[in-house]
Design a protein around this motif. Structure first.
Motif, PDB file in Angstrom:
ATOM      1  N   ASP A  38      -8.745   8.710  -6.342  1.00  9.67           N
ATOM      2  CA  ASP A  38      -8.732  10.057  -5.781  1.00  9.67           C
ATOM      3  C   ASP A  38      -8.109  10.135  -4.395  1.00  9.67           C
ATOM      4  O   ASP A  38      -7.761  11.201  -3.933  1.00  9.67           O
ATOM      5  CB  ASP A  38     -10.167  10.595  -5.680  1.00  9.67           C
ATOM      6  N   ALA A  39      -8.005   9.015  -3.738  1.00 12.75           N
ATOM      7  CA  ALA A  39      -7.506   9.035  -2.368  1.00 12.75           C
ATOM      8  C   ALA A  39      -5.990   8.915  -2.341  1.00 12.75           C
ATOM      9  O   ALA A  39      -5.392   8.221  -3.169  1.00 12.75           O
ATOM     10  CB  ALA A  39      -8.140   7.907  -1.569  1.00 12.75           C
ATOM     11  N   HIS A  40      -5.381   9.632  -1.415  1.00 13.64           N
ATOM     12  CA  HIS A  40      -3.950   9.434  -1.180  1.00 13.64           C
ATOM     13  C   HIS A  40      -3.763   8.008  -0.688  1.00 13.64           C
ATOM     14  O   HIS A  40      -4.600   7.484   0.032  1.00 13.64           O
ATOM     15  CB  HIS A  40      -3.441  10.411  -0.131  1.00 13.64           C
ATOM     16  N   LEU A  41      -2.672   7.417  -1.078  1.00 10.64           N
ATOM     17  CA  LEU A  41      -2.465   6.009  -0.737  1.00 10.64           C
ATOM     18  C   LEU A  41      -1.274   5.848   0.193  1.00 10.64           C
ATOM     19  O   LEU A  41      -0.186   6.342  -0.079  1.00 10.64           O
ATOM     20  CB  LEU A  41      -2.216   5.224  -2.037  1.00 10.64           C
ATOM     21  N   ASP A  42      -1.515   5.182   1.310  1.00  7.73           N
ATOM     22  CA  ASP A  42      -0.409   4.793   2.178  1.00  7.73           C
ATOM     23  C   ASP A  42      -0.042   3.355   1.854  1.00  7.73           C
ATOM     24  O   ASP A  42      -0.838   2.454   2.060  1.00  7.73           O
ATOM     25  CB  ASP A  42      -0.812   4.898   3.657  1.00  7.73           C
ATOM     26  N   PHE A  43       1.137   3.171   1.336  1.00 10.73           N
ATOM     27  CA  PHE A  43       1.597   1.836   0.939  1.00 10.73           C
ATOM     28  C   PHE A  43       2.490   1.302   2.053  1.00 10.73           C
ATOM     29  O   PHE A  43       3.609   1.755   2.227  1.00 10.73           O
ATOM     30  CB  PHE A  43       2.365   1.942  -0.387  1.00 10.73           C
ATOM     31  N   ASP A  44       1.966   0.340   2.787  1.00 12.06           N
ATOM     32  CA  ASP A  44       2.711  -0.217   3.915  1.00 12.06           C
ATOM     33  C   ASP A  44       3.563  -1.392   3.422  1.00 12.06           C
ATOM     34  O   ASP A  44       3.062  -2.490   3.186  1.00 12.06           O
ATOM     35  CB  ASP A  44       1.717  -0.679   4.989  1.00 12.06           C
ATOM     36  N   ILE A  45       4.844  -1.140   3.273  1.00 10.99           N
ATOM     37  CA  ILE A  45       5.751  -2.155   2.717  1.00 10.99           C
ATOM     38  C   ILE A  45       5.807  -3.399   3.604  1.00 10.99           C
ATOM     39  O   ILE A  45       5.800  -4.528   3.098  1.00 10.99           O
ATOM     40  CB  ILE A  45       7.163  -1.557   2.535  1.00 10.99           C
ATOM     41  N   ASP A  46       5.819  -3.199   4.903  1.00 12.64           N
ATOM     42  CA  ASP A  46       5.887  -4.353   5.806  1.00 12.64           C
ATOM     43  C   ASP A  46       4.653  -5.232   5.656  1.00 12.64           C
ATOM     44  O   ASP A  46       4.753  -6.455   5.650  1.00 12.64           O
ATOM     45  CB  ASP A  46       6.024  -3.878   7.257  1.00 12.64           C
ATOM     46  N   LEU A  47       3.497  -4.583   5.526  1.00 14.13           N
ATOM     47  CA  LEU A  47       2.250  -5.336   5.375  1.00 14.13           C
ATOM     48  C   LEU A  47       2.240  -6.103   4.055  1.00 14.13           C
ATOM     49  O   LEU A  47       1.829  -7.264   4.001  1.00 14.13           O
ATOM     50  CB  LEU A  47       1.048  -4.382   5.439  1.00 14.13           C
ATOM     51  N   ALA A  48       2.719  -5.477   3.006  1.00 18.05           N
ATOM     52  CA  ALA A  48       2.719  -6.112   1.686  1.00 18.05           C
ATOM     53  C   ALA A  48       3.609  -7.357   1.668  1.00 18.05           C
ATOM     54  O   ALA A  48       3.430  -8.240   0.837  1.00 18.05           O
ATOM     55  CB  ALA A  48       3.180  -5.124   0.620  1.00 18.05           C
ATOM     56  N   LYS A  49       4.570  -7.412   2.579  1.00 14.63           N
ATOM     57  CA  LYS A  49       5.481  -8.565   2.624  1.00 14.63           C
ATOM     58  C   LYS A  49       4.974  -9.678   3.526  1.00 14.63           C
ATOM     59  O   LYS A  49       5.466 -10.788   3.490  1.00 14.63           O
ATOM     60  CB  LYS A  49       6.855  -8.111   3.151  1.00 14.63           C
ATOM     61  N   LYS A  50       3.992  -9.327   4.344  1.00 13.22           N
ATOM     62  CA  LYS A  50       3.515 -10.294   5.336  1.00 13.22           C
ATOM     63  C   LYS A  50       2.774 -11.455   4.705  1.00 13.22           C
ATOM     64  O   LYS A  50       2.095 -11.310   3.697  1.00 13.22           O
ATOM     65  CB  LYS A  50       2.581  -9.593   6.328  1.00 13.22           C
ATOM     66  N   ILE A  51       2.871 -12.588   5.351  1.00 13.24           N
ATOM     67  CA  ILE A  51       2.096 -13.741   4.949  1.00 13.24           C
ATOM     68  C   ILE A  51       1.011 -13.920   5.989  1.00 13.24           C
ATOM     69  O   ILE A  51       1.293 -14.105   7.165  1.00 13.24           O
ATOM     70  CB  ILE A  51       3.001 -14.992   4.902  1.00 13.24           C
TER      71      ILE A  51
END
Length: 541
Positions: free
Chosen positions: A401-414
RNA sequence: GCGCCCGUAGCUCAACAGGAUAGAGCAGUGGAUUUCUAAUCCACUGGUUGGGGGUUCAAGUCCCUCCGGGCGCGCCA
C-alpha cells in the motif's frame, strides 16, 4: 527427548484454548504472537483482556489458574508461563529451541512449511500488460510481489499458479499496427503524418525492420507485432526470475464461448439494460457507483466486458479464488469487477490488490517519467543498472500500500546500508564459517547443543523459530514484505553474534561443533527465505 | 465534487484480530579489529505518530472532522 510439535505456535494456541474450555467453559480463539521483548518470553497472548467481560472471576485470578494449568501441560517444552499485566507469556525451554535446530537441519526444505492454505487452489494474475511496449517500473513491482506471493503461498499450503494476461486485441492493436506501418514506410523512404493515436517509441522501429526482413504479410501483422512484444515482455520477466504457469491472450478470450456466456447469464439474471443503443450492466446492484457499459453503441464489447469473460474463463478452470495484482491507476476498477463476478454467480471469489506507485531515485533526485511522451523507465533498463536480486528485494521492502522510493544508488552499493547485501552476506558468511570449520576438521554437531547458552545464541534460535509464523503471516495477509523484514532482523542478530564471539575454536571442538550447527541452521533458513522472494543465496561474496 | 492509497525521528520506512516503555536503517557524534570476510559490530543523540474531537480498561491502529501529498472518476485499456 520430548518431540516438539510441528507448529509450535498453533500447538500453544490449542493448549490454552482447551484449558479455557475445561476450566471455565469458555470457547474462544486464542492467538499467540511474538513478544515485543525477550524479557516477556517467546510467545504472548492478550486473550485475557479480550475476554475480560465474560470472565467469571477477576482477571488476575483467572490468569493464575490458567497459568498453572498451562504450565502443567507444557512442562516438556516450556520453562515459564506467567501473566503480566494481563498478557499470558510463555518462555520456551532451551531444549525446545535446540530441537528446532534439529528440525531445521534434518529437513531444511520442510522447515517453515505450513498448511494454512489447506490446498486452496489460487490463480494469481499480475503484470498483465498491453503488448504495446516494454514493461515499466510499476509492472516490475507487481511482478516481484506476484511471483513472491506465489512462492510463499505454495510454501504455506496453497496451490497457487501465476498467470499473465495479454491485451492483444481491440482498438489499441490497430493503433499499434498503424504505428509500425508508419515506421515501415519511413524506412522505405516514404514520409507520412504519424497516426494521431499511434504509439511513440523507438522500439517499434526495430519491429518494423523485422517485418521488412521477414517479409511478413499485411494480414499477419497484428499477430506478429503483438507476439513479438509479448515475447519481449516475457523474456524480460524471465531475466527477473518471474516464470508464468499460464499466459492468456485477449484474442483467445474473444474467440471463446465466454463472452457469450457472460452476456447470457447477465441477461437471464436481469442485470442488463439498454440505453442510447448500448448495453449496460447494472453494477450498482452490487455497490458500484454507476452502471457500466459492456456493449457499445457500435456493437463492440468494452474492455471490461472481455475482462469479465476472462475471469469467468479462469473460474471455469476450477480455481477457488482469483487474485489480481493491479497498478495504482486501476483502483477505480475494483468495484465494477467485483460486481461483475458477483452477478455471474461468484461473489467473493475475486480479490484485487493494488501495488502502489514507484518513484526511482538517482543521485538523490526523482527520475521524471511521463507516460504521455512515452518516457518511462523500463524494467530492462533497471536490470541493466542494478542486479536482479537487489531489484526484487527492494520492491518488496515496503508494504504494497505504500508508495515506494527505489534508490538506485543504494541498490548498487556494497555494504551494510544496502539491506540486500547485508542479508545475502549473512548466507555467504555462514558458508564461509562452515568451510573454515572443515579446514580445522570441525563440522556441525548436534550432540552438545546445550553448550549454546549465550543470550545471543538464544536470540538467534528464537528468531529461527519465528520463521514458520512469518511465512504464514505473509501468505495470509498476502504481504511478501514480511520476508525481507524477517531477514533483516535475523541478519542483525547473526552479524552481532559473529562479531562478539568466536565460532570456530580448534581448542574447543565441542563448542565449535555446536555453534556451527547453529550457523548451519541459519544458513538453511536464510536460503529458504531468500528463495521465497526470488533472491539468490550466494555461497561467496 | 466523489472514490481509493498515503501522512510516524532530519531522510527512507516498521509496528501482526486495538495491547506492554512507538521500533529499525540511513544521516550525525563517539568508540571497537594480533579475527572465522571491517562487505562488520557497539554506544549516544533524535518523536505532540499532520491538527482537532470521539469510542475504549487500552488508539499510530477504530469513528467524525479539517489540512497536506499521490492516483482514479471514458461507449479508453
Amino acid at each position: 527427548m520430548a518431540k516438539i510439535p510441528r507448529n509450535l505456535k498453533h500447538y500453544l494456541e490449542n493448549i490454552v484454548k482447551e484449558t479455557l474450555k475445561t476450566a471455565f467453559n469458555i470457547d474462544t480463539e486464542v492467538i499467540f504472537e511474538e513478544t515485543p521483548k525477550p524479557e516477556f518470553g517467546d510467545y504472548s497472548s492478550n486473550f485475557l483482556f479480550r475476554l475480560k467481560k465474560e470472565l467469571p472471576q477477576p482477571i488476575q485470578t483467572v490468569g493464575d489458574i490458567i497459568t498453572l494449568e498451562v504450565l502443567k501441560k507444557l512442562q516438556h517444552i516450556a520453562d515459564e508461563v506467567s501473566t503480566q499485566t494481563g498478557f499470558l507469556n510463555i518462555k520456551l525451554s532451551n531444549k525446545t529451541l535446540h530441537n528446532i535446530l534439529l528440525e531445521i537441519n534434518n529437513n531444511p526444505d520442510e522447515y517453515g512449511k505450513t498448511n494454512v492454505g489447506n490446498g486452496k487452489y489460487i490463480n494469481l494474475e499480475f503484470v498483465s500488460a498491453n503488448p504495446t511496449g516494454p514493461l515499466n517500473i510499476v509492472s516490475a513491482r507487481a511482478a516481484s510481489i506476484g511471483d513472491s506471493l506465489k512462492r510463499i503461498m505454495n510454501y504455506a499450503g496453497y496451490k497457487a499458479e501465476s498467470e499473465f494476461y495479454s491485451n492483444n486485441a481491440g482498438q489499441q492493436v490497430k493503433h499499434l499496427v498503424d504505428s509500425v506501418k508508419w515506421w515501415i514506410k519511413k524506412l522505405q523512404g516514404i514520409n507520412e503524418v504519424f497516426p494521431p493515436d499511434g504509439y511513440r517509441g523507438e522500439y517499434l522501429k526495430d519491429i518494423a525492420k523485422m517485418v521488412i526482413e521477414k517479409g511478413i504479410e499485411e494480414e499477419k501483422l497484428p499477430k506478429f507485432i503483438t507476439d513479438t512484444i509479448l515475447n519481449e515482455q516475457l523474456e524480460t520477466l524471465k531475466a527477473f526470475d518471474v516464470h508464468y504457469d499460464h499466459v492468456t491472450g485477449e484474442d483467445f478470450i474473444r474467440e471463446s464461448k465466454f463472452p457469450g456466456l457472460v452476456l447470457r447469464v447477465l441477461k437471464d439474471e436481469k442485470f442488463l439494460f439498454f440505453e442510447d443503443g448500448a448495453t449496460f450492466f447494472r453494477s450498482t446492484d452490487f455497490g458500484d457507483t454507476e452502471p457500466r457499459v459492456i456493449i457499445r453503441r457500435d456493437g463492440t464489447g468494452t474492455y471490461f466486458f472481455y475482462d469479465l469473460a476472462y475471469h469467468l474463463y479462469k473460474l471455469h478452470r476450477g480455481y477457488d479464488e482469483l487474485i489480481d495484482i493491479l497498478g495504482p491507476d486501476h483502483h477505480g476498477y475494483i468495484k465494477r469487477m467485483e460486481a461483475g463476478l458477483s452477478a455471474l454467480g461468484y461473489p467473493g471469489k475475486l480479490k484485487i490488490i493494488i501495488a502502489q506507485q514507484v518513484s526511482l531515485l538517482k543521485n538523490g533526485e526523482k527520475i521524471k517519467m511521463s507516460k504521455r511522451r512515452g518516457e518511462y523507465y523500463t524494467l530492462r533498463e533497471l536490470l541493466r543498472e542494478v542486479k536482479k536480486d537487489a531489484a526484487r528485494f527492494f520492491f518488496l521492502m515496503r508494504t504494497r500500500d505504500a508508495h515506494l522510493d527505489f534508490d538506485i544508488d543504494l541498490a548498487k552499493k556494497i555494504g551494510k546500508e544496502n539491506p540486500v547485501y547485508y542479508v545475502q552476506y549473512m548466507h555467504a558468511r555462514s558458508n564461509s564459517l562452515l568451510k573454515h570449520g572443515r579446514e580445522h576438521s570441525i563440522i556441525p554437531k548436534c550432540n552438545n547443543l546445550r553448550l549454546l547458552r549465550l543470550p545471543e545464541e538464544r536470540l538467534l534460535m528464537r528468531r529461527l523459530m519465528y520463521f514458520p509464523d512469518t511465512v504464514e503471516r505473509a501468505a495470509q495477509r498476502m504481504e511478501p514484505h514480511e520476508i525481507p523484514r524477517y531477514l533483516i532482523k535475523l541478519a542483525d542478530i547473526f552479524h552481532n553474534y559473529y562479531q562478539k564471539n568466536r565460532i570456530i575454536d580448534p581448542k574447543k571442538p565441542e563448542l565449535s561443533g555446536a555453534r556451527l550447527y547453529l550457523v548451519l541452521a541459519v544458513k538453511n533458513v536464510v536460503k529458504k527465505a531468500l528463495y521465497l522472494i526470488g533472491v539468490n543465496a550466494p555461497e561467496e561474496m
